[in-house]
Design an enzyme around this catalytic site. Structure first.
Site, PDB file in Angstrom:
ATOM      1  N   ASN A   1      33.493  47.777  39.853  1.00 21.50           N
ATOM      2  CA  ASN A   1      33.734  48.643  41.022  1.00 21.50           C
ATOM      3  C   ASN A   1      32.509  49.493  41.402  1.00 21.50           C
ATOM      4  OD1 ASN A   1      37.234  49.282  40.206  1.00 21.50           O
ATOM      5  ND2 ASN A   1      36.327  47.699  41.495  1.00 21.50           N
ATOM      6  N   PHE A   2      31.503  49.584  40.515  1.00 20.76           N
ATOM      7  CA  PHE A   2      30.275  50.305  40.884  1.00 20.76           C
ATOM      8  C   PHE A   2      29.572  49.625  42.053  1.00 20.76           C
ATOM      9  CE2 PHE A   2      30.374  52.242  36.542  1.00 20.76           C
ATOM     10  CZ  PHE A   2      30.305  53.570  36.948  1.00 20.76           C
TER      11      PHE A   2
ATOM     12  N   ASP B   1      46.602  48.053  41.955  1.00 22.56           N
ATOM     13  CA  ASP B   1      45.838  47.381  43.009  1.00 22.56           C
ATOM     14  C   ASP B   1      46.483  47.559  44.388  1.00 22.56           C
ATOM     15  OD1 ASP B   1      43.713  45.879  43.922  1.00 22.56           O
ATOM     16  OD2 ASP B   1      44.769  43.976  43.694  1.00 22.56           O
TER      17      ASP B   1
ATOM     18  N   ARG C   1      46.196  37.944  39.356  1.00 12.62           N
ATOM     19  CA  ARG C   1      45.050  37.794  38.444  1.00 12.62           C
ATOM     20  C   ARG C   1      45.081  38.952  37.461  1.00 12.62           C
ATOM     21  NH1 ARG C   1      40.607  39.143  41.405  1.00 12.62           N
ATOM     22  NH2 ARG C   1      41.503  39.037  43.474  1.00 12.62           N
TER      23      ARG C   1
HETATM   24  C1  FPP Z   1      42.448  49.164  43.287  1.00  8.44           C
HETATM   25  O1  FPP Z   1      42.800  49.067  44.658  1.00  8.44           O
HETATM   26  C2  FPP Z   1      42.305  50.569  42.879  1.00  8.44           C
HETATM   27  C3  FPP Z   1      41.175  51.138  42.378  1.00  8.44           C
HETATM   28  C4  FPP Z   1      39.891  50.412  42.226  1.00  8.44           C
HETATM   29  C5  FPP Z   1      41.172  52.544  41.990  1.00  8.44           C
HETATM   30  C6  FPP Z   1      42.415  52.991  41.263  1.00  8.44           C
HETATM   31  C7  FPP Z   1      42.469  54.454  41.207  1.00  8.44           C
HETATM   32  C8  FPP Z   1      43.597  55.196  41.450  1.00  8.44           C
HETATM   33  C9  FPP Z   1      44.921  54.621  41.721  1.00  8.44           C
HETATM   34  C10 FPP Z   1      43.587  56.652  41.458  1.00  8.44           C
HETATM   35  C11 FPP Z   1      42.486  57.266  40.714  1.00  8.44           C
HETATM   36  C12 FPP Z   1      42.845  57.684  39.373  1.00  8.44           C
HETATM   37  C13 FPP Z   1      41.965  58.315  38.600  1.00  8.44           C
HETATM   38  C14 FPP Z   1      42.403  58.879  37.346  1.00  8.44           C
HETATM   39  C15 FPP Z   1      40.563  58.432  39.014  1.00  8.44           C
HETATM   40  P1  FPP Z   1      41.691  48.462  45.620  1.00  8.44           P
HETATM   41  O2  FPP Z   1      40.693  49.557  45.898  1.00  8.44           O
HETATM   42  O3  FPP Z   1      41.122  47.227  44.980  1.00  8.44           O
HETATM   43  O4  FPP Z   1      42.465  48.145  46.938  1.00  8.44           O
HETATM   44  P2  FPP Z   1      42.564  46.694  47.639  1.00  8.44           P
HETATM   45  O5  FPP Z   1      43.019  45.742  46.570  1.00  8.44           O
HETATM   46  O6  FPP Z   1      43.577  46.883  48.723  1.00  8.44           O
HETATM   47  O7  FPP Z   1      41.205  46.368  48.149  1.00  8.44           O
HETATM   48 MG    MG Z   2      41.878  45.286  44.826  1.00 16.01          MG
END
Ligand code: FPP
Ligand code: MG
Length: 265
Positions: A87-88, A39, A218
């Site tokens: 996430n979609f 995250d 969480r």
């Molecule tokens: C959460 O951070 C991260 C994700 C939803 C995507 C995780 C994906 C990767 C680390 C790389 C991709 C790997 C593959 C194999 C596709 P966030 O987007 O929720 O960031 P935030 O918490 O700062 O909003």
């Molecule tokens: Mg996040």
């Protein structure tokens, strides 16, 4: 020139120190199964005045590096939360970037001479994969089949995943199995449900450590059933793209202390 030279020397020292630390740590008990909630990619990008998609690209680079660390420590199974079913709901641009990243990088990692072959890792993509675009499903099938015979370690990429969906599917399968069997006893046990979880079907050992980065405390519907009384849960304040070996070491030491204490008592 001098600055470049000093930078090179510093990089060599860090590399040697990492190598030494990994060798020392791998002589102690190591967990069989570690999971990461990766995250903080977007906050990391915003803090560095980058586009959000760059945060995910850097997040993948961090995953690749930490996976190698885990494999060098002989951790048998690594699970990562790459994309929640929820996430979609994110912007089409961000979802498309994450899909392209999965399409490109999973196939790349599974190629001849790349990390999954080098360390004998079998790749599993766990979740409601039918929700993914066709081209991503196709590359997943190919990457999984390229690594099918690898048997030294397991990488579970969870996408698009949600624990409640996994548990519901596992209960449905367990009920179906019970109805199909000739047994008089139709009461389901915890073991019947555990046996049908995606992680179990993928051959994963019990989960021993779960790490979530970015300071959020969480579980966000990740591996809820797998987090048993023996799973150590760690929350780390660093954003995922900057999480590395030196953040993982205290978590490992904590695990080793717990095991030594158990062995001595
Ligand atoms: C959460 O951070 C991260 C994700 C939803 C995507 C995780 C994906 C990767 C680390 C790389 C991709 C790997 C593959 C194999 C596709 P966030 O987007 O929720 O960031 P935030 O918490 O700062 O909003
Ligand atoms: Mg996040």
């Amino acid at each position: 020139m001098l600055r470049q030279c000093l930078r090179w020397i510093r990089a060599q020292i860090v590399k040697k120190a990492e190598h030494f630390l990994l060798r020392v740590l791998s002589t102690g008990p190591v967990p069989q199964h570690v999971a990461f909630v990766m995250d903080g990619n977007r906050r990391y990008a915003r803090r560095n005045q980058q586009a959000i998609v760059q945060g995910h690209t850097d997040g993948f680079a961090a995953l690749r590096k930490l996976l190698e660390t885990c494999l060098r420590l002989h951790i048998r199974c690594v699970s990562v939360y790459a994309f929640a079913i929820d996430n979609f709901k994110r912007s089409p641009e961000e979802v498309e970037h994450l899909m392209n990243l999965a399409h490109e990088k999973l196939l790349e990692m599974a190629q001849h001479g790349q990390i999954l072959e080098e360390y004998g890792v079998r790749l599993n993509v766990l979740g409601k994969t039918a929700l993914l675009p066709d081209y991503v499903q196709e590359s997943i099938r190919e990457a999984e089949s390229l690594t099918r015979k690898n048997n030294k370690a397991i990488l579970n990429i969870c996408m698009p995943y949600a624990s409640q969906d996994e548990i519901t599917t596992a209960v449905q399968s367990a009920v179906r199995k019970s109805l199909e069997s000739d047994s008089e006893d139709c009461e389901l046990t915890e073991d019947d449900i555990s046996a049908q979880l995606m992680t179990t079907l993928a051959g994963s050992p019990p989960l021993e450590i779960l790490v979530r980065t970015s300071g959020v405390k969480r579980l966000s519907d990740y591996l809820l059933w797998q987090c048993s009384e023996n799973t150590q849960i760690h929350f780390c304040n660093k954003y995922w793209p900057e999480f590395g070996l030196f953040d993982f070491i205290p978590i490992l030491l904590d695990y080793q202390r717990k095991i030594w204490r158990q062995r001595l008592s």
